[in-house]
Design an enzyme around this catalytic site. Structure first.
Site, short mmCIF file in Angstrom:
data_model
loop_
_atom_site.label_atom_id
_atom_site.label_comp_id
_atom_site.label_asym_id
_atom_site.label_seq_id
_atom_site.Cartn_x
_atom_site.Cartn_y
_atom_site.Cartn_z
N GLY A 153 19.97 -1.77 -25.40
CA GLY A 153 21.28 -1.12 -25.43
C GLY A 153 21.23 0.30 -24.92
O GLY A 153 20.30 0.69 -24.21
N HIS B 206 20.20 0.02 -16.17
CA HIS B 206 20.57 -1.32 -16.65
C HIS B 206 21.66 -1.92 -15.76
O HIS B 206 21.64 -3.10 -15.47
CB HIS B 206 21.15 -1.22 -18.07
N LYS C 278 10.81 0.98 -13.70
CA LYS C 278 10.47 2.23 -14.38
C LYS C 278 9.44 1.98 -15.49
O LYS C 278 8.52 2.75 -15.69
CB LYS C 278 11.71 2.90 -14.97
N SER D 191 17.04 6.75 -18.31
CA SER D 191 16.39 6.18 -19.48
C SER D 191 17.32 6.44 -20.66
O SER D 191 18.01 7.48 -20.71
CB SER D 191 15.05 6.89 -19.73
#
Ligand code: PAF
Length: 520
Positions: free
Chosen positions: A30, A36, A157, A193
């Protein structure tokens, strides 16, 4: 979009809707960010059903780590997933996901766990986060077993995580393709991140130094430096002048095995972990010493095979003639007198056969084809082989084996390959991806002309258009190797263009896009 918080709900949904379609899974914790979102976009393009899991996995956090404080923002995450056309989110609680087998605090669980090879977990972040990759491997295995996706998406990453998951899936024979996606960065170069949220403004201003240092090392590498000490020293000296950073490690390892490297042979992974205050960040760069790969995909009749041959010749790269590989195996099946419907026997033969393509001179496009040491360049062009090759290529195990062999060629680079999923499946990290298309009308016209030139029976243009339309639908919806445009492919419509014009465009795109890659 559906939200499931129980495995029962998700299972039932998948049982109902998955039949005959491809499912893509994006496991996340999440606090979704642009990194994402790029995984989601890619998954959306490549699958019919896309599931995002959102689960802050307690198993992968050490007792002194940020499990309690890890950002949780399901509402915002749901909005983003909705905007990206995600079909379902799976967001279970820890008890729902692990049952009552998790300890309330500290280590020691009563849970079956997955233990990746120590050589991969005891290096890099594993040295500083004992148990972390075991927790990741366990949660990812559970998610893959639950969702049974065709593809699962992870960011480059977290390069160590990606390498461990690839290895896990291979070692445990899990039927899923792991898709690694490029790191997405803020304009400053800082990799996205979820933990960037913890940074103060000043720390955030300093953090991009990590990527600058990696880039500096890459520049040194591109100039010919291969030595571990020099490459690591380059990163160190760039970081030395930075403020507020405490370096945890700087390492050079092999990208697949994670074994520390003294020298970069074909490729190396340069990795940094550092703290800004109490926030731990990681970043990496792949140093690759291979000639580029050009992947050309597209529908039937767009001119792929002729263009690919000519592009290979112009660029002095090898034409990886995947069609010839399928023909070679077909020849072998016929030679061995295996029945064409005996898929298990064909699968066995495929995994025992070694196909070898060679050009005596790289600039020469005439590829010689060998299978198990036998030169079959001529033999694979017989009518018998032509008649049976599509049946052999439709055997999933054949495709799986030949893709592996093609990827082995890809390690050295310097190839041009064409097909329907070269840029998405076979060489997802190809330096240049082209999606060659042409309108249905244009393709029908070309086919009409071909039939005329070959003095074959006339078929009306309208009939050819209908056939092409149907073939497009079949090719893009079939379960095995569907036609798919990679998210990072450049689309080239060949309507009204001659073969030399299309070739020229691809050659010029190659020079624009690939000029920074060193020659092998
Ligand atoms: O990369 C992450 O977010 C996590 O490690 C993963 C893969 C979702 C497992 O919890």
């Amino acid at each position: 979009m559906r939200l499931f918080t129980t495995t029962a709900g998700l299972r039932c949904y998948l049982e109902r809707y998955r039949s005959g379609t491809d499912v893509g899974l994006i496991p996340t914790m999440g606090a979704l960010h642009a990194g994402h979102l790029s995984l989601m976009e890619r998954a959306r393009q490549e699958n019919t059903i896309v599931i995002v899991s959102i689960f802050v996995n307690p198993l992968q956090f050490g007792p002194t780590e940020d499990f309690q404080h890890y950002p949780r923002q399901l509402e915002e995450d749901q909005q983003l997933c909705k905007q990206l056309g995600i079909d379902a989110i799976f967001a279970p609680t820890a008890v729902e996901f692990y049952g009552n087998h998790l300890p309330k605090s500290g280590s020691g669980t009563n849970l079956s766990q997955v233990i990746p090879p120590a050589a991969m977990t005891s290096v890099l972040c594993g040295r500083f986060r004992p148990g972390h990759f075991q927790g990741v491997a366990t949660v990812v295995t559970k998610l893959l077993n639950l969702v049974q996706p065709q593809r699962a998406y992870f960011g480059q990453k977290d390069a160590q995580q990606l390498a461990i998951i690839r290895r896990l899936v291979a070692d445990l024979n899990m039927p899923v393709t792991i898709v690694g996606c490029p790191t997405v960065r803020e304009e400053s170069g800082l990799a996205y991140s979820s933990r960037n949220q913890y940074l103060t403004q000043t720390q955030k201003a300093h953090a991009p130094v990590m990527f600058r240092a990696l880039q500096q090392a890459q520049a040194v590498f591109l100039a010919g430096e291969r030595d571990r000490i020099t490459l690591i020293e380059t990163v160190k000296s760039e970081l030395a002048v930075a403020k507020g950073i405490q370096v945890e490690y700087i390492e050079l390892v092999h990208p697949t095995t994670l074994i520390p490297l003294e020298q970069v042979e074909d490729s190396g992974l340069l990795v940094i972990a550092a703290r800004f205050g109490s926030t731990r960040l990681i970043d990496n760069i792949v140093l690759r010493y291979r000639k580029p790969i050009v992947a050309i995909d597209g529908p039937a009749g767009a001119g792929k095979s002729t263009v690919t041959r000519q592009v290979a010749q112009k660029l002095g790269l090898m034409h990886l003639d995947t069609g010839a590989m399928y023909r070679a195996l077909t020849w072998r099946v016929l030679e061995a007198r295996i029945a064409l419907d005996d898929e298990p026997a064909i699968a066995e033969l495929a995994s025992q056969s070694q196909i070898y393509l060679t050009t005596d001179n790289v600039a020469d496009t005439a590829v010689r084809v060998l299978i198990d040491g036998e030169d079959v360049t001529q033999a694979i062009r017989t009518q018998e082989v032509t008649k049976n090759v599509s049946a052999i290529a439709a055997v999933p195990a054949v495709r799986c084996e030949l893709v592996k062999q093609q990827q082995r060629w890809g390690c050295k680079g310097g190839i041009v390959a064409e097909g329907r999923d070269i840029g998405t499946h076979v060489f997802p990290d190809a330096e240049l991806k082209i999606f060659l298309t042409a309108s249905v009308q244009e393709r029908a016209r070309r086919r009409h002309q071909d039939l005329k030139d070959q003095k074959q029976e006339e078929v009306s243009l309208e009939q050819l258009e209908r056939d092409i339309q149907q073939r497009d639908i079949r090719d893009s919806t079939r379960a095995l190797a569907p036609l798919c445009k990679a998210a990072d492919a450049i689309e080239l419509n060949t309507d009204g263009l001659t073969i030399p014009e299309v070739t020229e465009r691809i050659v010029s795109l190659y020079h624009q896009k690939v000029s920074a890659v060193p020659a092998g």
